[in-house]
Structures are given as C-alpha cells and as structure tokens.
Motif scaffolding. Structure first.
Motif, PDB file in Angstrom:
ATOM      1  N   GLY A   1       0.826  -1.205   0.000  1.00  0.00           N
ATOM      2  CA  GLY A   1       0.000   0.000   0.000  1.00  0.00           C
ATOM      3  C   GLY A   1       0.860   1.254   0.000  1.00  0.00           C
ATOM      4  N   ASP A   2       0.241   2.408  -0.052  1.00  0.00           N
ATOM      5  CA  ASP A   2       0.996   3.659  -0.046  1.00  0.00           C
ATOM      6  C   ASP A   2       1.681   3.880   1.304  1.00  0.00           C
ATOM      7  OD1 ASP A   2      -1.834   3.726   0.374  1.00  0.00           O
ATOM      8  OD2 ASP A   2      -1.776   5.886   0.633  1.00  0.00           O
ATOM      9  N   GLY A   3       1.020   3.463   2.366  1.00  0.00           N
ATOM     10  CA  GLY A   3       1.641   3.597   3.680  1.00  0.00           C
ATOM     11  C   GLY A   3       2.718   2.541   3.880  1.00  0.00           C
ATOM     12  N   ASP A   4       2.374   1.342   3.530  1.00  0.00           N
ATOM     13  CA  ASP A   4       3.284   0.205   3.689  1.00  0.00           C
ATOM     14  C   ASP A   4       4.601   0.449   2.939  1.00  0.00           C
ATOM     15  OD1 ASP A   4       3.388  -2.609   4.701  1.00  0.00           O
ATOM     16  OD2 ASP A   4       3.658  -3.083   2.580  1.00  0.00           O
TER      17      ASP A   4
ATOM     18  N   MET B   1       1.871  -1.192  -6.122  1.00  0.00           N
ATOM     19  CA  MET B   1       1.521  -0.306  -5.016  1.00  0.00           C
ATOM     20  C   MET B   1       0.063   0.125  -5.152  1.00  0.00           C
ATOM     21  SD  MET B   1       2.714   3.523  -4.144  1.00  0.00           S
ATOM     22  CE  MET B   1       4.465   3.256  -4.093  1.00  0.00           C
ATOM     23  N   PHE B   2      -0.740  -0.262  -4.178  1.00  0.00           N
ATOM     24  CA  PHE B   2      -2.152   0.121  -4.151  1.00  0.00           C
ATOM     25  C   PHE B   2      -2.203   1.505  -3.508  1.00  0.00           C
ATOM     26  CE2 PHE B   2      -4.228  -4.368  -3.969  1.00  0.00           C
ATOM     27  CZ  PHE B   2      -3.086  -5.019  -4.410  1.00  0.00           C
ATOM     28  N   ASN B   3      -2.244   2.539  -4.329  1.00  0.00           N
ATOM     29  CA  ASN B   3      -2.224   3.891  -3.761  1.00  0.00           C
ATOM     30  C   ASN B   3      -3.647   4.418  -3.619  1.00  0.00           C
ATOM     31  OD1 ASN B   3      -1.743   6.475  -2.962  1.00  0.00           O
ATOM     32  ND2 ASN B   3      -0.751   7.142  -4.878  1.00  0.00           N
ATOM     33  N   ASN B   4      -4.141   4.413  -2.375  1.00  0.00           N
ATOM     34  CA  ASN B   4      -5.481   4.975  -2.127  1.00  0.00           C
ATOM     35  C   ASN B   4      -5.398   6.266  -1.318  1.00  0.00           C
ATOM     36  OD1 ASN B   4      -4.702   3.859   0.250  1.00  0.00           O
ATOM     37  ND2 ASN B   4      -6.326   2.324   0.365  1.00  0.00           N
ATOM     38  N   GLU B   5      -4.193   6.771  -1.179  1.00  0.00           N
ATOM     39  CA  GLU B   5      -3.950   8.041  -0.479  1.00  0.00           C
ATOM     40  C   GLU B   5      -4.557   8.055   0.920  1.00  0.00           C
ATOM     41  OE1 GLU B   5      -4.866  11.320  -3.133  1.00  0.00           O
ATOM     42  OE2 GLU B   5      -3.305  10.677  -4.543  1.00  0.00           O
ATOM     43  N   ILE B   6      -4.523   6.900   1.558  1.00  0.00           N
ATOM     44  CA  ILE B   6      -5.096   6.782   2.905  1.00  0.00           C
ATOM     45  C   ILE B   6      -4.608   5.475   3.531  1.00  0.00           C
ATOM     46  CG2 ILE B   6      -7.186   5.449   2.266  1.00  0.00           C
ATOM     47  CD1 ILE B   6      -7.474   8.509   4.485  1.00  0.00           C
ATOM     48  N   TYR B   7      -4.644   5.399   4.863  1.00  0.00           N
ATOM     49  CA  TYR B   7      -4.439   4.123   5.535  1.00  0.00           C
ATOM     50  C   TYR B   7      -5.790   3.455   5.662  1.00  0.00           C
ATOM     51  CZ  TYR B   7       0.253   5.606   7.113  1.00  0.00           C
ATOM     52  OH  TYR B   7       1.556   6.002   7.180  1.00  0.00           O
ATOM     53  N   GLY B   8      -6.008   2.417   4.892  1.00  0.00           N
ATOM     54  CA  GLY B   8      -7.292   1.732   4.910  1.00  0.00           C
ATOM     55  C   GLY B   8      -7.456   0.850   6.132  1.00  0.00           C
ATOM     56  N   LEU B   9      -6.529  -0.055   6.326  1.00  0.00           N
ATOM     57  CA  LEU B   9      -6.698  -1.077   7.363  1.00  0.00           C
ATOM     58  C   LEU B   9      -6.865  -0.485   8.760  1.00  0.00           C
ATOM     59  CD1 LEU B   9      -6.682  -4.249   7.541  1.00  0.00           C
ATOM     60  CD2 LEU B   9      -4.406  -3.978   8.507  1.00  0.00           C
TER      61      LEU B   9
HETATM   62 MG   LIG Z   1      -3.339   2.975   1.564  1.00  0.00          MG
END
Ligand SMILES: [Mg+2]
Ligand SMILES: Cc1ncc(C[n+]2csc(CCOP(=O)(O)OP(=O)(O)O)c2C)c(N)n1
Ligand code: SF4
Lengths: 617, 338
Positions: free
Chosen positions: B99-102, B125-133
């Motif tokens: 992810g973007d954070g990871d 890289m799954f960039n969702n511009e947020i921490y999802g989990l």
């Molecule tokens: Mg993310």
C-alpha cells in the motif's frame, strides 16, 4: 640500557602473558599475531585478545589512540587471554600509561625510549617522565632506543622512506620478544616473504629489523634467555589459530555443506559482528549469497525470504541491531521458518560500549519480541567453539523449524585460540523438513510428531502452493483464524516445540567436583575466565567446588535441576546485572542462587572470581 | 523468466484461492485481484513458480486470495522478504503487493533501496492516499488539506509523488494505472513480469470507505480520456476523447497542444520512448498533472543485481581452489600437534 637491578633468573614457565601496546599506527596487531602464530606452531596452547581504539585514526600519541594485542601462551591448557601481564611492550608513553594497570610489580616492561619525548609525554598527560621519576621502580623496565636502532639497522637498505623505517620498529620489539621466549624467527620471515612478494627491499628491511631486535636481546647479557615455555599437552591433530567471528562464519559454511542447502546471509554492518559478514562475502566459491542490506530489518527480512525459498538463512548483528530485528524474528517464529540470528553482544544499552564485551542481551534474546514468542537461544563459549555453536544453531533451526538466536560476544568474537580443525565429515548430520510430494489433505502446518516441527514446502515445488503469514492460523489448515481456543492452543504448540528441543541437545556437564559445597555457573563467553578460576582454586585444595557452564539456554539441558541439587550453594557469574540468574530463579524455585556480576565492558579477572568463591566456601 | 518445466496452461480460476475475500464491497482491490488472476495465465509461468509477498494493510491481504505461494509479512518489510526469496531462487516470479503507507511510510527506506538495486521482481503499489486497514489516517500520498481521522482539520504534511520518488531512486520500470481499468492493468502486469529488473506499478486505487472518489477527477469513465494520457512505447503522446490532444516540449516544460490548431500536426507530437535510459522526460511525464500520465512510463533495461552477482560468483568459482569447506579449513597457516 636496563634499569632493573635484579638479574633475571632463567626459569621454565607454564604460561606467560605478553601484551604489545602502541599507537594505532605502530602495527601492534600484526606483532601480536606473529607472536601468536609462531608460538602456536611451537606447540603452545594460546588465547589472544586484541584491543583497538574505537576511532579509526586517532591522533598519534594520544591516550585514546592506543592499540593493543594480548597473547597468553602456555604449556598447560590456556582458557583466557590472561589478566596479569608478565611482559608489557609499550611503544610510547600513552601506551605505557593506559596499560600499566595490568602489570603486577616485579614484572617486565619494554619501552621505546625514543618515543618518550616531551611532546608525547604531554599527550599522555605525564607531568614527569615515568622512566626518570622513579614511579616504575617496582617493575623490571627494559629501556631500549628502538627507533634509533631500527634506523641504524636499516641505514644500508635502499628505497625506504623515513615513514617505513620508523614503522618497522615493531619488528625490533618482536625480535626481542622472540629471543626472550626462545621462539624461532622463521615463521615471521616466511610471512615477510609472502606479504611483500616482489618488494625485495621491504622483505630485507623487515627481516633485518627482526634480526636486529633478536640479536640485541641476545647480545645484551643483561637480558638472559630467561623464559622458556615448553609445548602444551594438546590432543594430536591439525590445528590453526582461529578468531571467534571467523569460527562462526566457518561453522555456518560447514552446516550449509552438510545440510545440502545454500547459505544466505542478510546483514548490516555493526561492531563487533561485522567480521562475520566480511568473512562470508569471501566465499562465493561455495555459492554463499551474502546480502548487505540497507538496515538490520532488511537484513533479517531478506533472510526470512530466503528461508521461505529453501535456503539456510542467517542474519548477523549486535545488540542494537537485534532490537531492530525483533518484529521480524517474531514473524519467523510465527510462520515457523528456520532462521539463525547471530548476536555478537557488546556493551549496552543503546550505543553503549561498542568495542567492549558484555552479556547483557540475554533477556532481549529470550523475550525481546511482542506476544508469546519463544525461540531457541544458545551461546558459544570460546573463540574456537563458535564454530560448533554456529553449526549447532543451523542444525537446530532446520530440525525444529524455528528461529535460533546464537549469542557470542566481543570477547570471544575478537579473541583467538588454537582450533583442532574439524572436517565437515565429522560433524553431526543435519535433517530438514522439506517435502516434495503432496499428500491428501495436506497442510503446511502438518507437524512432525516428535518435534512438532512443521513441514517446509518450498516455492517452486508443484502442488505445494500455500500462504503463510503473521496472523494467527488454524492449527490444522494453517488458514487465518481468530478463534480464541485455537490461539491458545497454537501459542502452547509453539512453546512446546521449543521445549522439545531439549531432546536434541546434550546434557549439562560439570567439571571439577561433581557435587559439594559450591557450584559455579556461567554461560556463554565467560567459560575461559570461570574455568581457570575454578581450576586454580581447586588446585589450591578446594576440592568441593564444581563448575557448570551453559551453552543451551532455551531450552536448558534436561538434567539441569539434577545438577543444581548436588551442591549446597550456587553462584551464577555473568557480565551483566543478573539476567541468567533471574531466569534460573523463575524456573528452579526451590534453589537459592547467589550471583557475581560485572558490568564494566571487561571480562572477569581471575582474582576477583577466586576471592568471591573463597568467601563462599 | 527461465522455467525448469514446460509451462502449463491456466485460466484465471487456477489462480483463485479458497479463501473468502474480505475487502469492502466496491473496493478497487477486487479489480487488482481479478486483473492479476487474468494476467498470470498469459505470463507463461508455472503456478508453483509464482510468489506473492505483502506487508500489512488492506492491500497486503492480497496473497491470501491467490492460489500461488505467498507470505503476508510485517508492515513495510515486504521488499526485504521478496528480495531474499528472489536471491535464494532466481527462477521464481516474485511480486510485492503493498500500500501507499506500507511502501512509502514505514517501508520507505526498503522501497528506495529495492528500486536502486534492480532485482528482477515486481511491486504493485495500491495507492489509495489513505491508511485503509487502520481505518482512515492520512498517508504519505494524502493531499494537503485532506480531512482524515488523524487530520480532522485537514492534512498539513505535503505528499510524495510515488513516481517521482521511484525515479529518484532509479526505478527502471514505472507504470501507473487507474484502479478502474482492469484491461490495461492486466497488460501492465504482463509487461512488468516480462521486464527484467524491478518493476513498480502504481495503481490509483479507490478506497470506497475512507477516501471515496479521490481519483474521480481523472479516473471517472466520463472524463478519463480527456484527463489521462495512456502512454505506449513507440506511439505518439496523443490523448482526448477525439484523439486530438497531444504533448510537445516547449522549452523545459511539457505542453498540451491541439492537433489541427496553430499549425500543429501529428508530426509535432512527442513519441513515447519508455526504453530510454535518460529519465528526464520520464520524470516530466510522472510530474504532469494534466493530463495524468498512465501506462508504462519508463521501461529501461539495465543489468540486474542477480546478473551482477551470478557473473561474480562464476568468476570466483572458476578461480578458486576451494571446492569444499574442508579445503578452506585446512588451507593456509595450519600446524601439526603430535
Ligand atoms: Mg493505503
Ligand atoms: C509495526 C506496525 N505499525 C503499525 C501497524 C498498523 N498498520 C497496519 S496497516 C497500516 C497502514 C496501511 O496503509 P496502507 O499501506 O496505505 O495500506 P491500505 O490499508 O491503505 O491498503 C498501519 C499503520 C502495523 N501493523 N505494524
Ligand atoms: S478500507 Fe478501503 S482499501 Fe480497505 S478494503 Fe475497504 S475500501 Fe478497500
């Protein structure tokens, strides 16, 4: 000129401790190593310890720039580099000042008088010249204008600049010491021929200076050929001198070959562990894959990846690095992959004393991870048995499918000793749990009945595709499971798996009295100090003292309790504030343990141990 | 990719695991999963040779849903684990799912070093511009002013552009694709697999729960063709619903022009060279806001770390007198005790 009033009497010594000290540029490590190798070939038992400044190039003549090398040689079994120096070779005032504490009155000091200039005395913070102010009256001081004589010896050799001339004065000192201890010069001359191959003037120069020192000592009748040390009674065989870190690296090479696996090392440089990396990167010819990562976390994680893919995976570090690796070691424990973590302990906490020794990472090794995450913890106890325990760490990791932390320390890692070379053929077999074929209802968490080790399906094998991860898993299928009872069961299985390792390790042995008044307990790198202290006290007539040294800490040998029950008193000696003793106290509640601790970045000294033991009996 | 056995024929079903997928309904992660399952049969690789390694995050659940080898590891550290897998067995097709954070917060250091080294593996890289989990905190790609659980008054930390960071770290392969574009995504996965070296694919992944619609302005079906340029190696940089917009270089900047206006013809439009070593133009494309560059932006073939290591190992092996550990142990300064 020799200031000593006493004429030295020839004597045959059982053992002698020589320390060479000088500026970091004076070549003391080389001088020490030459003396060591020559003595080893002469048949002596040996233990050495280098001591260099943390600064790479400390200012010349400064107190903190002093570099030293200590050698303990003997015709008897030698287990430590020694506490009290019999002969100190000090190349400048700073070296004398920082090392005098180790020489007992009556013992010998050789100094290079040429270096006792006003400037150097100032740098060493001497208000008056110790060679003149009487402060060394109680020692046998041999004053030699070594620099002048080195220059004199080399006046006819062409092609030498001033710097290389003064630099070779360490060979003058070595020549003197060779004569004093009746050592042959040929090993060192051979060494010059190899090292300076093609540079004839350097071979000639170094040989000349070595001879000059040797004959100087001989001609001055004031230094009688006083000491001889006969060869030690050692088990016949082929030997070499080996340092602890090299032995560790070689043990891993042997384990890889024996297990038929490729060796992968993921590491990040840190004192005093880096030499293991330095050694393993050399061995590409054995297919060693050594990966210098961007940090300790990447070091351990790359090793975990390699373990998943079927390699014998290693990561090496020291205390601060082990702290960084904690989370990943927990992962390796959770996914149950074989992984060897080597921690060469140094003085802590934080950056602590990077170049000094300590045993203060035991608790970190045992418990330094989140959650219930037991791993195997073992410790090497001498420079040469680092070989055995590195091998053993690999064997246990592979046979039990779990991380193993091997603890060594700066003292044994940097020290060296004779090693009766082990052939891989003589090492125990190493099994692993790789599987090739799929059975019905197969799961990556199928376990070996005896050891509870899971099987090791490796990517690339058709039909064994599976997913593992850090989330709790169902005890049967290995799929993610948040089921409460399952979590408790899995936690117990992982702990039981480590406990069962006790069936695959040797029993605890005792030395000296096998029952009696006092049991001395140690673990890891203090073996040499403790062994020689107990030996001495036992030779003095205290026949009721036994000694047990632990190499296996988690789990402990099965017979530990039985051994503890054979003595009236128990004392646990460690170079920390009492970490192993607190583990023993929690496990064996019916015994009383007293403790002896030292947290100075230094090994135990014989005297302090003996004094303490005598108080107890 | 070398394979030891003949390549078997697969369909996407062969890559689907028996685990129930637990992403939120409507999450773009499903698109990525399906695209990967469709791409794999086209790659010419045996299933047993495929390994997915992930860190922690919604995105990192990915390996559980594939029927290949996989490991769900710890937050930010998948690049290290994947590097170890690949160096241990270069025959494997290794994928880092992150992810973007990871990849850029906790794993930022590993991310840049992975790209620098150029090991032959792939990273999505799954960039969702947020921490999802962790339920909606701002990430290193969240924009200034973005209101999240950890920035209720608006984010004050300026973001990274993953592509810029990647090229700065000397990424040899970088592609960007909308999370709602499975067709091109599938092809990009295949291209990434075929590329020798580290490939990075940034997916603009919509998180329907914590950052819904953050890419709508460029990825929405209605505006997509006007707001994105899909780059293909060797083809002119033309975009727009009517295929009439193009990119030219004006001094040191990329400029959007209209073909047929001001004397501009198709000849004037830049042609995309993804394989060029010089990354100047790739960097400009990565930075471009309008149109947003998607597709394979850079694909420069360079020596991989494994190739360098293998060559050295072969050389050392052929020059060495050590065949077995014993040869080393008994070499040099040994002596006999009788
Ligand atoms: Mg993310
Ligand atoms: C060492 C550690 N720190 C923090 C976390 C908590 N954590 C899990 S995922 C995550 C952020 C994930 O964000 P991203 O990588 O963008 O993945 P997404 O869920 O958005 O796909 C955090 C902070 C953790 N699991 N481990
Ligand atoms: S929280 Fe967002 S990213 Fe995570 S599964 Fe749900 S929609 Fe997808």
């Amino acid at each position: 000129m020799i200031t000593t009033k006493t004429i030295l009497q020839p004597e045959v010594l059982e053992a002698v401790v020589v320390r060479f000290v000088g500026d970091s540029g004076d070549g003391m490590q080389l001088t020490g190593t030459q003396f060591t190798d020559t003595s080893a070939m002469f048949g002596n038992d040996i233990a050495t310890f280098p001591n260099y400044p943390s600064e790479i190039r400390a200012p010349q003549g400064s107190l903190y720039g002093v570099s030293g090398f200590q050698v303990h040689i003997g015709s008897v079994e030698i287990s430590t580099p020694g506490d009290n120096v019999d002969l100190l070779v000090a190349m400048n005032p700073a070296a004398l000042k920082t090392n005098l504490y180790a020489v007992k009155p009556g013992h010998t000091i050789i100094v290079d008088t040429d270096s006792f200039t006003k400037k150097n005395l100032d740098k060493a913070e001497y208000k008056t010249n110790p060679l003149e102010d009487g402060s060394l009256e109680n020692y046998r001081v041999i004053q030699v204008d070594m620099t002048t004589m080195t220059k004199e010896a080399l006046k006819d050799v062409e092609g030498l600049d001033n710097k290389s001339i003064t630099r070779s004065k360490n060979m003058f000192a070595l020549g003197m010491v060779y004569w004093m201890y009746n050592r042959p010069k040929d090993h060192t001359v051979d060494f010059f021929n190899k090292k300076f191959k093609g540079k004839q003037h350097l071979i000639e120069a170094n040989t000349k200076v070595l001879n000059a020192g040797y004959y100087f000592a001989e001609t001055l009748e004031l230094i009688p050929n006083a000491y001889t040390i006969s060869p030690a009674k050692m088990i016949p065989g082929t030997y070499r001198i080996i340092g602890g870190n090299t032995a560790t690296a070689w043990g891993l090479l042997a384990a890889a070959e024996k297990s038929g696996l490729e060796l992968f090392l993921g590491s990040y440089p840190i004192t005093p562990a880096t030499d293991i990396l330095h050694e393993l990167v050399k061995h590409k010819h054995f297919g060693v894959k050594a990966f210098q990562a961007e940090d300790e976390i990447a070091g351990v994680t790359s090793a975990i990846g390699a373990a998943f893919a079927g390699d014998l995976a290693i990561t090496t570090t020291s205390g601060p690095g082990l702290a960084l690796k904690g989370e990943a070691i927990g992962l390796a424990m959770m996914v149950e992959l074989p992984l060897v973590i080597i921690n060469v302990q140094r003085g802590g906490p934080s950056t602590g004393l990077p170049t000094k020794t300590e045993q203060s990472d035991l608790m970190q090794a045992m418990y330094g991870r989140n959650g219930e995450s037991p791993v195997i913890v073992i410790a090497a106890s001498t420079p040469s048995n680092c070989f055995n325990f590195a091998y053993e760490a690999a064997r246990l990791a592979l046979e039990h499918m779990t991380p193993v932390i091997l603890l060594t320390d700066g003292y044994i890692a940097n020290g060296s000793a004779p090693w009766k070379i082990k052939s891989t053929a003589d090492m125990p077999a190493i099994k692993n749990h790789k599987i090739a074929k799929i059975k019905e209802n197969w799961s990556p968490y199928d376990r070996d009945e005896k050891t509870l080790a899971r099987n090791w399906p490796v990517p690339g094998t058709p039909g064994l595709e599976h997913r593992i991860g850090g989330l709790e898993k169902d005890r049967v299928t290995g799929n993610i499971s948040y089921e409460p009872i399952n979590h408790e069961e899995m936690t117990r299985i992982r702990a039981e798996k480590v406990r069962l390792v006790e069936n695959n390790i040797p029993e605890l042995k005792t030395e000296f009295a096998d029952s009696g008044d006092l049991l001395v307990i140690g673990w890891g790198g203090t073996y040499g100090s403790l062994h020689s202290a107990v030996k001495q006290i036992s030779d003095e007539g205290y026949k009721n003292i036994g000694f047990a040294h632990f190499n296996y800490i988690n789990p402990m040998p099965k017979n530990t309790e039985e051994i503890l029950s054979k003595y009236k008193k128990i004392i646990v000696c460690e170079l920390n504030a009492g970490q192993f003793v607190s583990i023993l106290k929690t496990r064996f509640t019916k015994f009383e343990f007293s403790q002896h601790n030292k947290i100075q970045g230094l090994p135990f000294s014989n005297d302090e141990l003996i004094q303490h033991f005598k108080q107890l009996v | 990719m070398e394979t030891t056995t003949a390549v078997k024929k697969y369909t996407f079903k062969d890559f689907t695991s028996d685990q129930e997928v637990r992403w939120c309904p409507g999450c773009d992660d499903y698109v990525i999963l399906r695209s990967m399952q469709k791409a794999l049969p086209e790659m010419g690789v045996n299933k047993e040779d495929v390994v997915f390694i992930s860190g922690i995050g919604c995105s990192s659940r990915f390996p559980y849903y594939m029927s290949t080898y996989g490991m769900h590891t710890i937050h930010g550290r998948a690049p290290g684990i994947a590097s170890g897998v690949k160096l241990a067995n270069p025959n494997l097709s290794v994928w880092v799912m992150t992810g973007d954070g990871d990849s850029m917060a906790i794993g930022g250091n590993h991310f840049i070093h992975l790209l620098r080294r150029n090991i032959d593996l792939n990273m999505v890289m799954f960039n969702n511009e947020i921490y999802g989990l962790t339920k909606g905190q701002f990430s290193p790609t969240s924009i200034i002013g973005q209101k999240t659980k950890s920035s209720p008054y608006g984010n004050t930390q300026p973001p990274f552009s993953p592509g810029e960071l990647a090229l700065g770290a000397n990424a040899r392969f970088f592609a960007r694709i909308g999370g709602n574009n499975p067709k091109d995504m599938t092809q990009i996965f295949i291209d990434a697999h075929k590329f020798k070296g580290t490939s990075l694919i940034e997916v603009l992944q919509n998180c329907v729960i914590f950052n819904d619609g953050c890419f709508d302005e460029v990825t929405d079906k209605e505006v997509k063709e006007d707001k994105q340029i899909f780059l293909e190696h060797g083809k002119p940089m033309i975009f727009g619903k009517n295929n009439d917009k193009g990119l030219v270089l004006n001094k040191l900047k990329l400029e959007v022009v209209t073909i047929g206006e001001n004397g501009i013809t198709q000849e004037d439009i830049l042609v995309h060279n993804a394989k060029e070593e010089d990354k100047t133009l790739h960097q400009m494309l990565v930075r471009l806001e309008y149109p947003l560059a998607t597709g394979v932006i850079r694909s420069f073939t360079d020596v991989t770390l494994e190739e360098r290591e293998d060559a050295l190992t072969a050389q050392v092996k052929s020059n060495s007198k050590f065949k077995k550990a014993d040869d080393l142990f008994f070499s040099g300064e040994t002596y006999e005790v009788k």
